[in-house]
Design a protein around this motif. Sequence first.
Motif, PDB file in Angstrom:
ATOM      1  N   GLY A 176       0.814  -1.223   0.000  1.00  0.00           N
ATOM      2  CA  GLY A 176       0.000   0.000   0.000  1.00  0.00           C
ATOM      3  C   GLY A 176       0.841   1.263   0.000  1.00  0.00           C
ATOM      4  O   GLY A 176       2.068   1.233   0.147  1.00  0.00           O
ATOM      5  N   PHE A 177       0.159   2.388  -0.174  1.00  0.00           N
ATOM      6  CA  PHE A 177       0.845   3.681  -0.164  1.00  0.00           C
ATOM      7  C   PHE A 177       1.194   4.076   1.264  1.00  0.00           C
ATOM      8  O   PHE A 177       0.441   3.783   2.207  1.00  0.00           O
ATOM      9  N   PRO A 178       2.316   4.760   1.457  1.00  0.00           N
ATOM     10  CA  PRO A 178       2.665   5.230   2.805  1.00  0.00           C
ATOM     11  C   PRO A 178       1.758   6.383   3.238  1.00  0.00           C
ATOM     12  O   PRO A 178       1.109   7.026   2.421  1.00  0.00           O
ATOM     13  N   ASP A 179       1.751   6.624   4.526  1.00  0.00           N
ATOM     14  CA  ASP A 179       0.864   7.657   5.076  1.00  0.00           C
ATOM     15  C   ASP A 179       1.201   9.042   4.535  1.00  0.00           C
ATOM     16  O   ASP A 179       0.304   9.852   4.279  1.00  0.00           O
ATOM     17  N   GLU A 180       2.488   9.346   4.342  1.00  0.00           N
ATOM     18  CA  GLU A 180       2.848  10.685   3.875  1.00  0.00           C
ATOM     19  C   GLU A 180       2.362  10.929   2.444  1.00  0.00           C
ATOM     20  O   GLU A 180       2.011  12.051   2.081  1.00  0.00           O
ATOM     21  N   LEU A 181       2.322   9.878   1.611  1.00  0.00           N
ATOM     22  CA  LEU A 181       1.805  10.051   0.259  1.00  0.00           C
ATOM     23  C   LEU A 181       0.299  10.278   0.288  1.00  0.00           C
ATOM     24  O   LEU A 181      -0.229  11.117  -0.456  1.00  0.00           O
ATOM     25  N   LEU A 182      -0.410   9.544   1.140  1.00  0.00           N
ATOM     26  CA  LEU A 182      -1.852   9.745   1.250  1.00  0.00           C
ATOM     27  C   LEU A 182      -2.180  11.123   1.805  1.00  0.00           C
ATOM     28  O   LEU A 182      -3.201  11.717   1.454  1.00  0.00           O
ATOM     29  N   ARG A 183      -1.309  11.629   2.673  1.00  0.00           N
ATOM     30  CA  ARG A 183      -1.565  12.932   3.293  1.00  0.00           C
ATOM     31  C   ARG A 183      -1.160  14.087   2.395  1.00  0.00           C
ATOM     32  O   ARG A 183      -1.918  15.058   2.225  1.00  0.00           O
ATOM     33  N   ASP A 184       0.036  14.011   1.783  1.00  0.00           N
ATOM     34  CA  ASP A 184       0.576  15.146   1.033  1.00  0.00           C
ATOM     35  C   ASP A 184       0.572  14.942  -0.476  1.00  0.00           C
ATOM     36  O   ASP A 184       0.901  15.864  -1.224  1.00  0.00           O
ATOM     37  N   GLY A 185       0.227  13.744  -0.942  1.00  0.00           N
ATOM     38  CA  GLY A 185       0.301  13.483  -2.365  1.00  0.00           C
ATOM     39  C   GLY A 185       1.696  13.009  -2.742  1.00  0.00           C
ATOM     40  O   GLY A 185       2.652  13.085  -1.957  1.00  0.00           O
ATOM     41  N   PRO A 186       1.865  12.512  -3.966  1.00  0.00           N
ATOM     42  CA  PRO A 186       3.195  12.040  -4.398  1.00  0.00           C
ATOM     43  C   PRO A 186       4.188  13.183  -4.473  1.00  0.00           C
ATOM     44  O   PRO A 186       3.868  14.283  -4.904  1.00  0.00           O
ATOM     45  N   GLN A 187       5.406  12.928  -4.029  1.00  0.00           N
ATOM     46  CA  GLN A 187       6.474  13.918  -4.026  1.00  0.00           C
ATOM     47  C   GLN A 187       7.581  13.460  -4.977  1.00  0.00           C
ATOM     48  O   GLN A 187       7.985  12.281  -4.949  1.00  0.00           O
ATOM     49  N   ARG A 188       8.084  14.378  -5.779  1.00  0.00           N
ATOM     50  CA  ARG A 188       9.165  14.032  -6.698  1.00  0.00           C
ATOM     51  C   ARG A 188      10.419  13.636  -5.926  1.00  0.00           C
ATOM     52  O   ARG A 188      10.720  14.200  -4.870  1.00  0.00           O
ATOM     53  N   PHE A 189      11.116  12.644  -6.455  1.00  0.00           N
ATOM     54  CA  PHE A 189      12.346  12.119  -5.863  1.00  0.00           C
ATOM     55  C   PHE A 189      12.130  11.606  -4.438  1.00  0.00           C
ATOM     56  O   PHE A 189      13.058  11.524  -3.657  1.00  0.00           O
ATOM     57  N   ARG A 190      10.900  11.293  -4.127  1.00  0.00           N
ATOM     58  CA  ARG A 190      10.613  10.684  -2.824  1.00  0.00           C
ATOM     59  C   ARG A 190       9.806   9.427  -3.078  1.00  0.00           C
ATOM     60  O   ARG A 190       8.659   9.484  -3.520  1.00  0.00           O
ATOM     61  N   THR A 191      10.406   8.285  -2.816  1.00  0.00           N
ATOM     62  CA  THR A 191       9.738   7.025  -3.080  1.00  0.00           C
ATOM     63  C   THR A 191       8.992   6.559  -1.842  1.00  0.00           C
ATOM     64  O   THR A 191       9.048   7.185  -0.787  1.00  0.00           O
ATOM     65  N   SER A 192       8.332   5.440  -1.980  1.00  0.00           N
ATOM     66  CA  SER A 192       7.529   4.911  -0.879  1.00  0.00           C
ATOM     67  C   SER A 192       8.417   4.162   0.104  1.00  0.00           C
ATOM     68  O   SER A 192       9.641   4.256   0.074  1.00  0.00           O
ATOM     69  N   VAL A 193       7.774   3.396   0.951  1.00  0.00           N
ATOM     70  CA  VAL A 193       8.529   2.613   1.923  1.00  0.00           C
ATOM     71  C   VAL A 193       9.363   1.562   1.191  1.00  0.00           C
ATOM     72  O   VAL A 193       9.142   1.262   0.027  1.00  0.00           O
ATOM     73  N   ARG A 194      10.280   1.000   1.915  1.00  0.00           N
ATOM     74  CA  ARG A 194      11.234   0.100   1.288  1.00  0.00           C
ATOM     75  C   ARG A 194      10.544  -1.091   0.627  1.00  0.00           C
ATOM     76  O   ARG A 194      10.959  -1.566  -0.418  1.00  0.00           O
ATOM     77  N   GLU A 195       9.441  -1.547   1.219  1.00  0.00           N
ATOM     78  CA  GLU A 195       8.763  -2.723   0.671  1.00  0.00           C
ATOM     79  C   GLU A 195       8.191  -2.446  -0.711  1.00  0.00           C
ATOM     80  O   GLU A 195       7.896  -3.367  -1.470  1.00  0.00           O
ATOM     81  N   ARG A 196       7.978  -1.181  -1.095  1.00  0.00           N
ATOM     82  CA  ARG A 196       7.396  -0.863  -2.394  1.00  0.00           C
ATOM     83  C   ARG A 196       8.473  -0.612  -3.448  1.00  0.00           C
ATOM     84  O   ARG A 196       8.183  -0.128  -4.541  1.00  0.00           O
ATOM     85  N   GLY A 197       9.708  -0.886  -3.136  1.00  0.00           N
ATOM     86  CA  GLY A 197      10.755  -0.813  -4.154  1.00  0.00           C
ATOM     87  C   GLY A 197      11.412   0.543  -4.217  1.00  0.00           C
ATOM     88  O   GLY A 197      11.233   1.399  -3.372  1.00  0.00           O
ATOM     89  N   LYS A 198      12.189   0.741  -5.280  1.00  0.00           N
ATOM     90  CA  LYS A 198      12.939   1.973  -5.471  1.00  0.00           C
ATOM     91  C   LYS A 198      12.459   2.697  -6.709  1.00  0.00           C
ATOM     92  O   LYS A 198      11.820   2.133  -7.574  1.00  0.00           O
ATOM     93  N   GLY A 199      12.807   3.948  -6.828  1.00  0.00           N
ATOM     94  CA  GLY A 199      12.420   4.747  -7.986  1.00  0.00           C
ATOM     95  C   GLY A 199      12.753   6.201  -7.733  1.00  0.00           C
ATOM     96  O   GLY A 199      13.319   6.559  -6.703  1.00  0.00           O
ATOM     97  N   HIS A 200      12.398   7.039  -8.723  1.00  0.00           N
ATOM     98  CA  HIS A 200      12.680   8.471  -8.607  1.00  0.00           C
ATOM     99  C   HIS A 200      11.476   9.255  -8.110  1.00  0.00           C
ATOM    100  O   HIS A 200      11.580  10.466  -7.873  1.00  0.00           O
TER     101      HIS A 200
END
Length: 424
Positions: A343-367
């Motif tokens: 699932g999405f982390p709490d900060e993404l649900l609260r603030d929306g997706p942030q550039r160069f900020r990925t999700s928790v470690r379980e959701r993998g890596k990315g930009h």
Amino acid sequence: MTLRRQIATAVAAISVLVAVAVGLLVHQAMVRQHVDQARRSALTALDSALASYKRGEPVGGGTALDDPATPDRLRALAAAGRHGSQLAAGPQGGESMWAAGGVHGGVLSVRVDFTQDRRAIADLDRIILITVVASVFTTVLVGVLVADRISRRLRTAATAARGIAAGRTDTRIGELVDGRDEVADLAAAVDLMSRALHRRLEDEQRFTADVAHELRTPLTGLVTAAELLPPGRPTQLVRNRVQALRSLVEDLLEVSRLDADAETPDLSAVPLERAVRRTVTLTGLDVAVELTDTAAGASVRTDLRRLDRILGNLLVNADRHGGGTVRLHVDGSRITVRDHGPGFPDELLRDGPQRFRTSVRERGKGHGLGLTIARGHARVIGAELTFANHPDGGAVATLVLPPATAPDRDGEPEPGSAGQRQEV
């Protein structure tokens, strides 16, 4: 309770308390004045009657000897050889001011009618009541008008501040709020903050665009040089990294254009089912597509290229960071993409997706640019993109496309959107 109601209630309460207090004071003062005047008149008449009685002259005009209607307390006082007065009931009803004094063989009493005084007090009470009601009404009306003006200016400032928070950093509150009070000071402070934020956002957007453009030239050379390398495992690794860098630069350029509102949608009627299946095919992912009866054969007015970009990014994000089968559900103009990962982390649900900020470690890596770009394109075509977590687990991204009958914006950005930035 709103600020306007709070001020109006406070003004009304204070007005009522002040008016009632003043009315009671005036009432008590008038009652005391009439009672004192009636007492003086009764005592004066008693002195005159006592003098006449001592001279043997007849008494009359409200004066009587051993009048049975004389109040008992006053009779006892007179029997003890003292003079006194008392406001009590008269012999025919109503009120009278009694005065009595002891004489040889009895009690001489004088009665002064208090009915007219009581009527005068009642008339005064009515005048006081009317004055209190009128003064309270006037004060409350003035308080409501003043509170409404303050509340209206604060609501105007709050609306402009919410617009600034939504990305319209060129909004200025000072142009909407007049005066030189604290509200105007607040508006000036917010305007100063907005201007500083607007400058910083422009600098950041310009920096992102400049960096992406500057990287394009050497990156083109790297791509060409990588193609000239001899076949082998090291060459393949170099080519993969160069391709990843190239995709990142292209994403940065796309983000900079979206931030600057430089994108113009090319709207047209698009069969929704065909568009969805086309996007799934282009991604090459194993996606379970589900369509309701309302979605089958439905058309939407949108930009097909941008819709491909949005759905493609959502599907790739779900496949890369989720788990299990990726499901794409279409219900009318609502498209839902769900995975079965953490699932999405709490900060993404609260603030929306942030550039160069990925999700928790379980959701993998990315930009962190995929969802940023998806939301930016959704804004351009007038769609709404939201993120949530499913109660049974997994991330859920919901895209709600505008109705097919929505007016065409002809590529013009919404008013006040200049300098808008989505921190996603």
